[in-house]
Design a protein around this motif. Structure first.
Motif, PDB file in Angstrom:
ATOM      1  N   ARG A 157      46.999  35.973  18.190  1.00 36.01           N
ATOM      2  CA  ARG A 157      45.870  35.383  19.117  1.00 36.01           C
ATOM      3  C   ARG A 157      46.510  35.913  20.432  1.00 36.01           C
ATOM      4  N   LYS A 158      45.688  36.630  21.085  1.00 36.61           N
ATOM      5  CA  LYS A 158      45.762  37.266  22.326  1.00 36.61           C
ATOM      6  C   LYS A 158      45.316  36.760  23.339  1.00 36.61           C
ATOM      7  N   PRO A 159      45.767  36.878  24.860  1.00 34.52           N
ATOM      8  CA  PRO A 159      45.238  36.317  25.695  1.00 34.52           C
ATOM      9  C   PRO A 159      43.765  36.629  25.920  1.00 34.52           C
ATOM     10  N   ILE A 160      42.823  35.937  26.805  1.00 31.50           N
ATOM     11  CA  ILE A 160      41.505  36.189  27.131  1.00 31.50           C
ATOM     12  C   ILE A 160      41.607  37.117  28.343  1.00 31.50           C
ATOM     13  N   GLU A 161      40.850  38.122  28.398  1.00 32.10           N
ATOM     14  CA  GLU A 161      41.072  39.147  29.612  1.00 32.10           C
ATOM     15  C   GLU A 161      39.633  39.664  29.958  1.00 32.10           C
ATOM     16  N   LYS A 162      38.585  39.526  28.974  1.00 29.44           N
ATOM     17  CA  LYS A 162      37.363  40.288  29.394  1.00 29.44           C
ATOM     18  C   LYS A 162      36.147  39.226  29.257  1.00 29.44           C
ATOM     19  N   ASP A 222      39.551  37.185  36.994  1.00 27.74           N
ATOM     20  CA  ASP A 222      39.644  37.711  38.185  1.00 27.74           C
ATOM     21  C   ASP A 222      40.105  39.090  38.300  1.00 27.74           C
ATOM     22  N   GLY A 223      41.211  39.438  37.622  1.00 31.33           N
ATOM     23  CA  GLY A 223      41.509  40.886  37.586  1.00 31.33           C
ATOM     24  C   GLY A 223      40.521  41.753  37.102  1.00 31.33           C
ATOM     25  N   TRP A 224      39.835  41.517  36.017  1.00 31.00           N
ATOM     26  CA  TRP A 224      38.721  42.520  35.360  1.00 31.00           C
ATOM     27  C   TRP A 224      37.777  42.638  36.220  1.00 31.00           C
ATOM     28  N   TYR A 225      37.076  41.582  37.252  1.00 32.27           N
ATOM     29  CA  TYR A 225      36.030  41.652  38.197  1.00 32.27           C
ATOM     30  C   TYR A 225      36.752  42.783  39.188  1.00 32.27           C
ATOM     31  N   LYS A 226      37.750  42.412  39.617  1.00 27.36           N
ATOM     32  CA  LYS A 226      38.273  43.332  40.765  1.00 27.36           C
ATOM     33  C   LYS A 226      38.426  44.626  40.172  1.00 27.36           C
ATOM     34  N   ARG A 227      38.882  45.056  38.956  1.00 27.09           N
ATOM     35  CA  ARG A 227      39.017  46.427  38.617  1.00 27.09           C
ATOM     36  C   ARG A 227      37.729  47.063  38.116  1.00 27.09           C
ATOM     37  N   ASN A 228      36.670  46.180  37.899  1.00 25.67           N
ATOM     38  CA  ASN A 228      35.677  46.931  37.360  1.00 25.67           C
ATOM     39  C   ASN A 228      34.007  46.537  37.994  1.00 25.67           C
ATOM     40  N   ALA A 261      34.061  44.504  41.972  1.00 24.05           N
ATOM     41  CA  ALA A 261      34.708  44.689  43.456  1.00 24.05           C
ATOM     42  C   ALA A 261      35.724  43.453  43.540  1.00 24.05           C
ATOM     43  N   ASP A 262      36.334  43.951  44.575  1.00 20.16           N
ATOM     44  CA  ASP A 262      37.538  43.152  45.008  1.00 20.16           C
ATOM     45  C   ASP A 262      37.136  41.730  45.472  1.00 20.16           C
ATOM     46  N   ASP A 263      36.114  41.650  46.190  1.00 25.62           N
ATOM     47  CA  ASP A 263      35.463  40.353  46.547  1.00 25.62           C
ATOM     48  C   ASP A 263      34.579  39.541  45.746  1.00 25.62           C
ATOM     49  N   PHE A 264      34.302  40.059  44.649  1.00 27.02           N
ATOM     50  CA  PHE A 264      33.183  39.545  43.686  1.00 27.02           C
ATOM     51  C   PHE A 264      33.362  38.016  43.387  1.00 27.02           C
ATOM     52  N   LEU A 265      34.476  37.572  43.229  1.00 31.56           N
ATOM     53  CA  LEU A 265      34.419  36.157  42.844  1.00 31.56           C
ATOM     54  C   LEU A 265      34.673  35.280  44.294  1.00 31.56           C
ATOM     55  N   THR A 266      35.183  35.911  45.195  1.00 31.29           N
ATOM     56  CA  THR A 266      35.066  35.203  46.768  1.00 31.29           C
ATOM     57  C   THR A 266      33.789  35.185  47.130  1.00 31.29           C
ATOM     58  N   LEU A 267      32.813  36.200  46.978  1.00 31.92           N
ATOM     59  CA  LEU A 267      31.611  36.136  47.267  1.00 31.92           C
ATOM     60  C   LEU A 267      30.511  35.189  46.621  1.00 31.92           C
ATOM     61  N   ARG A 268      31.084  35.004  45.192  1.00 31.30           N
ATOM     62  CA  ARG A 268      30.447  33.964  44.296  1.00 31.30           C
ATOM     63  C   ARG A 268      30.982  32.513  44.692  1.00 31.30           C
ATOM     64  N   GLY A 269      31.880  32.118  45.333  1.00 32.81           N
ATOM     65  CA  GLY A 269      32.371  31.017  45.810  1.00 32.81           C
ATOM     66  C   GLY A 269      31.928  30.767  47.035  1.00 32.81           C
ATOM     67  N   GLU A 270      31.335  31.727  47.814  1.00 33.34           N
ATOM     68  CA  GLU A 270      30.701  31.324  49.334  1.00 33.34           C
ATOM     69  C   GLU A 270      29.395  31.050  48.910  1.00 33.34           C
TER      70      GLU A 270
END
Length: 588
Positions: free
Chosen positions: A202-207, A440-446, A448-457
């Protein structure tokens, strides 16, 4: 020697019989003269209890129960994709042609077509050594799914015989392996539905599972190999939401289980799905879909089994290396089947009459999701999305509360949003996703860097708007300062322009992640400029009257998914619009 039990008690789908000491727990049995399909669920001395997966009307005391020597299992092989099964993997088209509109009892455990010939291509040769889970042939089952036939678990050995490419039925021996004995392999394998299929790791969830639904992908993402629940009362859009996920999510294979739903709802699914077109390949969606239909008027014990049938089929395609999404609609009806059978077994009831083992059964089901390395060495996943139908929309009832313990995404459907025609009716205040930090890492790579930050705002604005609405209800909006009235206006743009999505609009039914990000970026840009204008004394009414305000509400329709410079143009329009307002104000 065939073992026989003698029926001495009949209570709906629950049968008790004597002379059962030689039977095994969870063994599949044939009940009565009609050979109804059943399963041994308890043995006490020589008395056994059997739950029957077919209608028991007409069954008599004194009839025999016959042993099969194996657990309740499903056949796994070519012929599953695009098919429509009942709760124990019997094809409904075959049943309709054999017995008419209703499922007659005693038709046996028919399954995928054993006589159909498939064009088989070999990928191994004599002399090769194969281990469990390795594919040895493949069949182009549909244009979207290449069906790999794998060495069953716990079997390995050197190839001592391999047939040639050609057409074979499921029952033909096409490969022989030798280790301590000779194993004859066919185009199918059988697997007990209640036992999870093994994996290497079983592998870690990443995508994330990309669904094209903005409220899910941006605000409450589901991960590949993750678990999600969609609870909601009658009419809140559970089935419609699951249809959208089945149609648009980037899973390779979809397993849709209609578990105990009304017949007319399942009829809609059965009529609509074969007509749907897969958005990526432009081919019929059924080319990657399996439907399991167990309506509320079908035998209740088969409803309980349908969940296990569906998840076993999902694991089988996962083992080929595919990402599979399983839609269970709904787990509440499955839990009600557990409750009914438990009552007939005279078990001690727990909360609201459900059996005490409700939580453990739910946990067993959701634990079969995961992102894994298969026995064949491929990375693949099973994602479970379960609808929950709490009576009266009461989320404090046992099925919803226990489901909440075992899932990481909770998409809470709100009847007030549904009644106001806001779809998907997912409440942004009571829903959550436990995968945000993992993804978070997947969103930053694929994206934008601020995708989840923007979502939080954006979520913070919605939360502030909710608090302000309490004041507005009491004293009206006019008493609020313009800074707070701006929050209400921006929240309206987020709700109508972003969260509300039209499943019947060609641009809005599916939205790529990059467009979702750009839409949020435009809303933030508007908010920043509007807040600056309000600070300088410009009234909120002037801001509301700007053309860009309406442009933001309509951008989901007006900007195509394959946008080029549309967002650059909108950005420039927002900046110039506010500059004009400021110039006019300073000029005055």
């Amino acid at each position: 020697m065939e073992h026989k039990g003698i029926i001495n008690y009949i209570n709906g789908p629950v049968i008790k019989a004597s002379n059962m000491q030689d039977f095994r727990l969870r063994e599949m049995v044939a009940v009565g003269e009609k050979k109804l399909i059943g399963e041994v669920i308890s043995i006490d001395g020589d008395v056994g209890t059997v739950q029957v997966y077919e209608e028991t009307a007409g069954l008599k005391i004194g009839e025999y129960i016959y042993s099969t020597g194996k657990p309740l299992s499903v056949k796994l092989g070519p012929g599953i994709i695009g098919n429509i099964f009942d709760g124990i993997e019997r094809p409904l088209n075959y049943i309709y042609n054999s017995t008419g509109k209703f499922i007659s009892e005693g038709i046996g455990l028919v399954s995928i077509d054993m006589n159909k010939k498939w064009d088989v291509k070999f990928i191994v040769k004599e002399g090769e050594y194969l281990s469990s889970g390795q594919p040895f042939v493949y069949v182009e089952e549909t244009p979207l799914v290449r069906h790999y036939i794998m060495v069953p678990p716990k079997i390995k050995g050197r190839v001592i015989y391999a047939a040639k490419d050609g057409e074979y039925t499921l029952d033909d021996v096409i490969l022989k392996l030798e280790d301590d004995k000779i194993h004859e392999l066919k185009l199918y394998q059988e697997w007990p539905v209640r036992i999870p299929r093994p994996v290497k790791e079983r592998k870690p969830i990443e995508k994330p599972l990309i669904t094209g639904q903005r409220v899910i992908d941006t605000f409450f993402p589901i991960a590949k190999g993750g678990t999600s629940a969609i609870p909601g009362g009658f009419g809140t859009g559970k089935t419609m939401t699951q249809h959208q996920l089945a149609k648009w999510s980037d899973a390779d294979v979809i397993v849709y289980i209609g578990c105990g739903e009304r017949g007319n709802e399942m009829t809609e699914v059965l009529e609509d799905f074969p007509k749907l077109i897969d958005p990526n390949s432009k081919l019929p969606l059924m080319n990657r879909t399996i439907l399991i239909a167990n309506t509320s008027n079908m035998p209740v014990a088969a409803r309980e089994a349908s969940i296990y049938t569906g998840i076993t089929i999902a694991e089988y395609f996962r083992d080929m290396g595919y990402n599979v999404a399983i839609m269970a609609d709904s787990t509440s009806r499955w839990a009600e089947a557990l409750r009914e059978i438990s009552g007939r077994l005279e078990e001690m009831p727990a909360e609201e009459g459900y059996p005490a083992y409700l939580a453990s059964r739910l946990a067993e089901f959701y634990e079969r999701a995961g992102y894994v390395e298969t026995l064949g060495g491929k990375e693949a996943s099973v994602t479970i999305i379960g609808a929950v139908s709490p009576a009266g929309g009461d989320f404090s009832e046992p099925v919803t509360q226990n489901t909440k313990r075992f899932v990481s995404v909770f998409l809470s459907l709100d009847k007030m949003l549904a009644y106001s025609r806001h779809y998907p009716a997912i409440n942004w205040l009571s829903s959550y996703s436990g995968y945000l930090s993992i993804l978070d890492g997947w969103y930053k790579r694929n994206v934008a860097d601020d995708f989840l930050t923007l979502r939080g705002e954006m979520l913070k604005i919605l939360q502030e708007e909710n608090k302000l609405q309490e004041i507005v209800k009491l004293v009206g909006e006019d008493v609020l300062p313009d800074e707070q009235r701006l929050i209400l206006e921006v929240a309206r743009i987020i709700k109508i322009g972003f969260l509300q999505q039209n499943a019947y609009h060609k641009e809005d039914t599916y939205v790529p992640l990059n467009k979702q990000y750009q839409m949020l970026r435009m809303i933030k840009l508007f908010y920043q400029n509007a807040a600056n204008a309000v600070k300088k004394g410009i009234p909120i009414g002037k801001i509301r009257q700007t053309e860009v305000y309406n442009d933001l509400l309509k951008m989901k329709y007006s900007i195509p998914n394959d946008y080029k410079d549309h967002f650059i143009d909108l950005e420039n329009k927002i900046l110039s619009s506010f500059q004009q307002i400021l110039n006019a104000y300073e000029g005055d």
